[in-house]
Scaffold this motif. Structure first.
Motif, PDB file in Angstrom:
ATOM      1  N   GLU A 117       0.819  -1.216   0.000  1.00  0.00           N
ATOM      2  CA  GLU A 117       0.000   0.000   0.000  1.00  0.00           C
ATOM      3  C   GLU A 117       0.854   1.268   0.000  1.00  0.00           C
ATOM      4  O   GLU A 117       0.312   2.370  -0.029  1.00  0.00           O
ATOM      5  CB  GLU A 117      -0.920   0.004   1.227  1.00  0.00           C
ATOM      6  N   ALA A 118       2.152   1.112   0.055  1.00  0.00           N
ATOM      7  CA  ALA A 118       3.039   2.268   0.136  1.00  0.00           C
ATOM      8  C   ALA A 118       2.984   3.089  -1.154  1.00  0.00           C
ATOM      9  O   ALA A 118       2.707   2.562  -2.240  1.00  0.00           O
ATOM     10  CB  ALA A 118       4.467   1.814   0.410  1.00  0.00           C
ATOM     11  N   LYS A 119       3.271   4.358  -1.027  1.00  0.00           N
ATOM     12  CA  LYS A 119       3.287   5.265  -2.178  1.00  0.00           C
ATOM     13  C   LYS A 119       4.687   5.502  -2.713  1.00  0.00           C
ATOM     14  O   LYS A 119       4.880   6.285  -3.646  1.00  0.00           O
ATOM     15  CB  LYS A 119       2.636   6.596  -1.797  1.00  0.00           C
ATOM     16  N   ILE A 120       5.670   4.837  -2.109  1.00  0.00           N
ATOM     17  CA  ILE A 120       7.062   4.937  -2.560  1.00  0.00           C
ATOM     18  C   ILE A 120       7.534   3.535  -2.911  1.00  0.00           C
ATOM     19  O   ILE A 120       7.440   2.628  -2.087  1.00  0.00           O
ATOM     20  CB  ILE A 120       7.961   5.547  -1.475  1.00  0.00           C
ATOM     21  N   MET A 121       8.021   3.363  -4.128  1.00  0.00           N
ATOM     22  CA  MET A 121       8.475   2.052  -4.587  1.00  0.00           C
ATOM     23  C   MET A 121       9.944   2.124  -4.952  1.00  0.00           C
ATOM     24  O   MET A 121      10.379   3.035  -5.663  1.00  0.00           O
ATOM     25  CB  MET A 121       7.660   1.583  -5.795  1.00  0.00           C
ATOM     26  N   LEU A 122      10.726   1.181  -4.455  1.00  0.00           N
ATOM     27  CA  LEU A 122      12.139   1.057  -4.787  1.00  0.00           C
ATOM     28  C   LEU A 122      12.323  -0.137  -5.718  1.00  0.00           C
ATOM     29  O   LEU A 122      11.785  -1.217  -5.461  1.00  0.00           O
ATOM     30  CB  LEU A 122      12.973   0.847  -3.527  1.00  0.00           C
ATOM     31  N   ILE A 123      13.070   0.067  -6.792  1.00  0.00           N
ATOM     32  CA  ILE A 123      13.288  -0.997  -7.776  1.00  0.00           C
ATOM     33  C   ILE A 123      14.784  -1.226  -7.922  1.00  0.00           C
ATOM     34  O   ILE A 123      15.532  -0.330  -8.306  1.00  0.00           O
ATOM     35  CB  ILE A 123      12.667  -0.641  -9.146  1.00  0.00           C
ATOM     36  N   GLY A 124      15.207  -2.439  -7.597  1.00  0.00           N
ATOM     37  CA  GLY A 124      16.603  -2.814  -7.738  1.00  0.00           C
ATOM     38  C   GLY A 124      16.859  -3.559  -9.036  1.00  0.00           C
ATOM     39  O   GLY A 124      16.017  -3.567  -9.947  1.00  0.00           O
ATOM     40  N   GLU A 125      18.001  -4.207  -9.123  1.00  0.00           N
ATOM     41  CA  GLU A 125      18.435  -4.813 -10.377  1.00  0.00           C
ATOM     42  C   GLU A 125      18.015  -6.286 -10.471  1.00  0.00           C
ATOM     43  O   GLU A 125      17.121  -6.642 -11.226  1.00  0.00           O
ATOM     44  CB  GLU A 125      19.953  -4.665 -10.505  1.00  0.00           C
ATOM     45  N   ALA A 126      18.674  -7.132  -9.697  1.00  0.00           N
ATOM     46  CA  ALA A 126      18.385  -8.574  -9.705  1.00  0.00           C
ATOM     47  C   ALA A 126      18.808  -9.136  -8.363  1.00  0.00           C
ATOM     48  O   ALA A 126      19.678  -8.580  -7.695  1.00  0.00           O
ATOM     49  CB  ALA A 126      19.125  -9.276 -10.841  1.00  0.00           C
ATOM     50  N   PRO A 127      18.209 -10.233  -7.924  1.00  0.00           N
ATOM     51  CA  PRO A 127      18.591 -10.812  -6.634  1.00  0.00           C
ATOM     52  C   PRO A 127      20.031 -11.306  -6.634  1.00  0.00           C
ATOM     53  O   PRO A 127      20.551 -11.760  -7.645  1.00  0.00           O
ATOM     54  CB  PRO A 127      17.613 -11.994  -6.474  1.00  0.00           C
ATOM     55  N   GLY A 128      20.664 -11.206  -5.461  1.00  0.00           N
ATOM     56  CA  GLY A 128      21.981 -11.786  -5.264  1.00  0.00           C
ATOM     57  C   GLY A 128      21.860 -13.123  -4.548  1.00  0.00           C
ATOM     58  O   GLY A 128      20.763 -13.672  -4.397  1.00  0.00           O
ATOM     59  N   ALA A 129      22.992 -13.628  -4.077  1.00  0.00           N
ATOM     60  CA  ALA A 129      23.008 -14.956  -3.462  1.00  0.00           C
ATOM     61  C   ALA A 129      22.145 -15.009  -2.202  1.00  0.00           C
ATOM     62  O   ALA A 129      21.387 -15.958  -1.994  1.00  0.00           O
ATOM     63  CB  ALA A 129      24.444 -15.356  -3.145  1.00  0.00           C
ATOM     64  N   GLU A 130      22.258 -13.990  -1.336  1.00  0.00           N
ATOM     65  CA  GLU A 130      21.489 -14.009  -0.087  1.00  0.00           C
ATOM     66  C   GLU A 130      20.000 -13.820  -0.360  1.00  0.00           C
ATOM     67  O   GLU A 130      19.149 -14.446   0.280  1.00  0.00           O
ATOM     68  CB  GLU A 130      22.000 -12.921   0.861  1.00  0.00           C
ATOM     69  N   GLU A 131      19.671 -12.954  -1.328  1.00  0.00           N
ATOM     70  CA  GLU A 131      18.261 -12.775  -1.701  1.00  0.00           C
ATOM     71  C   GLU A 131      17.684 -14.068  -2.255  1.00  0.00           C
ATOM     72  O   GLU A 131      16.531 -14.422  -1.982  1.00  0.00           O
ATOM     73  CB  GLU A 131      18.139 -11.655  -2.742  1.00  0.00           C
ATOM     74  N   LYS A 136      13.748 -12.781  -0.527  1.00  0.00           N
ATOM     75  CA  LYS A 136      13.382 -11.386  -0.294  1.00  0.00           C
ATOM     76  C   LYS A 136      14.432 -10.479  -0.920  1.00  0.00           C
ATOM     77  O   LYS A 136      15.624 -10.790  -0.879  1.00  0.00           O
ATOM     78  CB  LYS A 136      13.294 -11.090   1.211  1.00  0.00           C
ATOM     79  N   PRO A 137      14.007  -9.355  -1.500  1.00  0.00           N
ATOM     80  CA  PRO A 137      14.987  -8.426  -2.081  1.00  0.00           C
ATOM     81  C   PRO A 137      15.710  -7.628  -1.006  1.00  0.00           C
ATOM     82  O   PRO A 137      15.153  -7.319   0.048  1.00  0.00           O
ATOM     83  CB  PRO A 137      14.123  -7.516  -2.960  1.00  0.00           C
ATOM     84  N   PHE A 138      16.952  -7.312  -1.290  1.00  0.00           N
ATOM     85  CA  PHE A 138      17.773  -6.446  -0.448  1.00  0.00           C
ATOM     86  C   PHE A 138      17.867  -6.960   0.989  1.00  0.00           C
ATOM     87  O   PHE A 138      17.338  -6.374   1.935  1.00  0.00           O
ATOM     88  CB  PHE A 138      17.257  -5.002  -0.484  1.00  0.00           C
ATOM     89  N   TYR A 161       7.705  -0.035  -0.770  1.00  0.00           N
ATOM     90  CA  TYR A 161       7.546  -1.340  -1.421  1.00  0.00           C
ATOM     91  C   TYR A 161       8.788  -1.562  -2.267  1.00  0.00           C
ATOM     92  O   TYR A 161       9.204  -0.682  -3.039  1.00  0.00           O
ATOM     93  CB  TYR A 161       6.286  -1.339  -2.290  1.00  0.00           C
ATOM     94  N   ILE A 162       9.411  -2.743  -2.133  1.00  0.00           N
ATOM     95  CA  ILE A 162      10.707  -3.014  -2.757  1.00  0.00           C
ATOM     96  C   ILE A 162      10.579  -4.196  -3.721  1.00  0.00           C
ATOM     97  O   ILE A 162      10.057  -5.250  -3.344  1.00  0.00           O
ATOM     98  CB  ILE A 162      11.775  -3.329  -1.699  1.00  0.00           C
ATOM     99  N   ALA A 163      11.041  -4.015  -4.941  1.00  0.00           N
ATOM    100  CA  ALA A 163      11.026  -5.086  -5.943  1.00  0.00           C
ATOM    101  C   ALA A 163      12.319  -5.006  -6.750  1.00  0.00           C
ATOM    102  O   ALA A 163      13.134  -4.099  -6.577  1.00  0.00           O
ATOM    103  CB  ALA A 163       9.810  -4.967  -6.853  1.00  0.00           C
ATOM    104  N   ASN A 164      12.487  -5.966  -7.644  1.00  0.00           N
ATOM    105  CA  ASN A 164      13.644  -5.998  -8.539  1.00  0.00           C
ATOM    106  C   ASN A 164      13.186  -6.013  -9.989  1.00  0.00           C
ATOM    107  O   ASN A 164      12.061  -6.427 -10.293  1.00  0.00           O
ATOM    108  CB  ASN A 164      14.505  -7.236  -8.272  1.00  0.00           C
ATOM    109  N   SER A 165      14.066  -5.580 -10.880  1.00  0.00           N
ATOM    110  CA  SER A 165      13.759  -5.625 -12.308  1.00  0.00           C
ATOM    111  C   SER A 165      13.581  -7.060 -12.779  1.00  0.00           C
ATOM    112  O   SER A 165      12.770  -7.340 -13.661  1.00  0.00           O
ATOM    113  CB  SER A 165      14.879  -4.957 -13.119  1.00  0.00           C
ATOM    114  N   ALA A 207      18.904  -1.100 -13.172  1.00  0.00           N
ATOM    115  CA  ALA A 207      17.494  -0.791 -12.915  1.00  0.00           C
ATOM    116  C   ALA A 207      17.110   0.549 -13.516  1.00  0.00           C
ATOM    117  O   ALA A 207      16.018   0.703 -14.069  1.00  0.00           O
ATOM    118  CB  ALA A 207      17.233  -0.802 -11.408  1.00  0.00           C
ATOM    119  N   MET A 208      18.006   1.525 -13.421  1.00  0.00           N
ATOM    120  CA  MET A 208      17.729   2.839 -14.005  1.00  0.00           C
ATOM    121  C   MET A 208      17.537   2.750 -15.512  1.00  0.00           C
ATOM    122  O   MET A 208      16.578   3.295 -16.071  1.00  0.00           O
ATOM    123  CB  MET A 208      18.882   3.797 -13.681  1.00  0.00           C
TER     124      MET A 208
END
Length: 273
Positions: A117-131, A136-138, A161-165, A207-208
């Protein structure tokens, strides 16, 4: 050259470094196997006998190929993504989607984290080993730094809200190929449409370039707000540096801090603080 001697600690570490550089970072079995101690199977020099079919006999059935991932169709990916009417449906679709080969090399889907429901979304690149391990991202060191960055301007994961490309980890943390990006992009667009954020912040150059549809470098683009159309959703977007980059280049944290202050000012102007 003989490989029969036991490796010392320095040599073992060198082998592990070589494996890691080659993208080997997960064990496929519980017990180690000494490949140097194994002997190759004896070569069979006798040619197999060729059996000719009897006259009039039906041709033998072809041997089926081993099943495996095949290249997906971007048109099909767009249709699947558009059919999702909620984030839960979109996640279920991705869990059963077999069009992108990255899925078959990853441990699990890394869909999103935070508040839908958040109004701010963060978009990363791709998951790493720990993700990839946690789904979960990041997370890990870069995720801990991201949490501190958000806290510095009064945010946390309940307010973004956090997602990846790309929702699956590429082998060895390599960059996704253009074909893989094309197959995953419709799902990212639908994710943005369903969340409908007022502000989007991309983390890192890949991601940019994906979200802003540009080939310009991150250093030149970071910190600048633009009006964005992501799928059918109109929003405001700003790129900033990836936390993993900041861990490798601590001097760049000054630039990231300016970007965070710009995000805070934008939040205040829109009444999102």
């Amino acid at each position: 050259m003989s490989q029969a001697h036991a490796l010392n600690n320095a040599e073992l570490l060198s082998v592990l470094d070589w494996y890691h550089a080659a993208g080997v970072d997960l064990a496929v079995g519980e017990d180690p196997i000494d490949r140097f101690a194994q002997k190759p199977p004896a070569a069979n020099t006798a040619a197999p006998a060729r059996v000719l079919p009897m006259p009039g006999a039906p041709a033998p059935a072809p041997i089926p190929l081993a099943a495996g991932p095949v290249g997906g169709d971007p048109t099909g990916a767009r249709a699947l993504a558009a059919s999702a009417q909620s984030l839960d449906q979109l996640r279920s679709i991705l869990e059963t989607y077999d069009g992108c080969g990255l899925k078959f090399r990853a441990t699990q889907l890394v869909f999103a984290d935070g508040n839908p429901e958040a109004k701010i979304m963060l978009i990363g690149e791709a998951p790493g080993a720990e993700e990839d391990r946690q789904g979960k991202p990041f997370v890990g060191r870069s995720g801990q730094l991201l949490d501190r960055m958000l806290a510095a301007i009064g945010l946390d994961r309940t307010k973004v809200y956090i997602a990846n490309s790309v929702p699956w980890r590429p082998p060895g943390n390599r960059a996704p190929s253009p074909e893989e990006m094309e197959l995953c992009l419709p799902f990212l667009h639908r994710q943005v449409e369903l969340v409908a954020p007022k502000l989007v912040v991309t983390l890192g150059g890949s991601a940019m370039q994906t979200v802003f549809k540009t080939s310009v470098g991150i250093i030149k683009m970071r910190g600048k707000w633009e009006d964005l159309s992501i799928g059918a959703h109109a929003t405001h977007g700003m790129p900033t540096l990836h936390p993993a980059y900041l861990l490798r280049n601590p001097a760049a944290k000054q630039q990231a801090w300016r970007d965070l202050l710009s995000l805070k000012m934008k939040m205040d102007a829109l009444g999102l603080g």
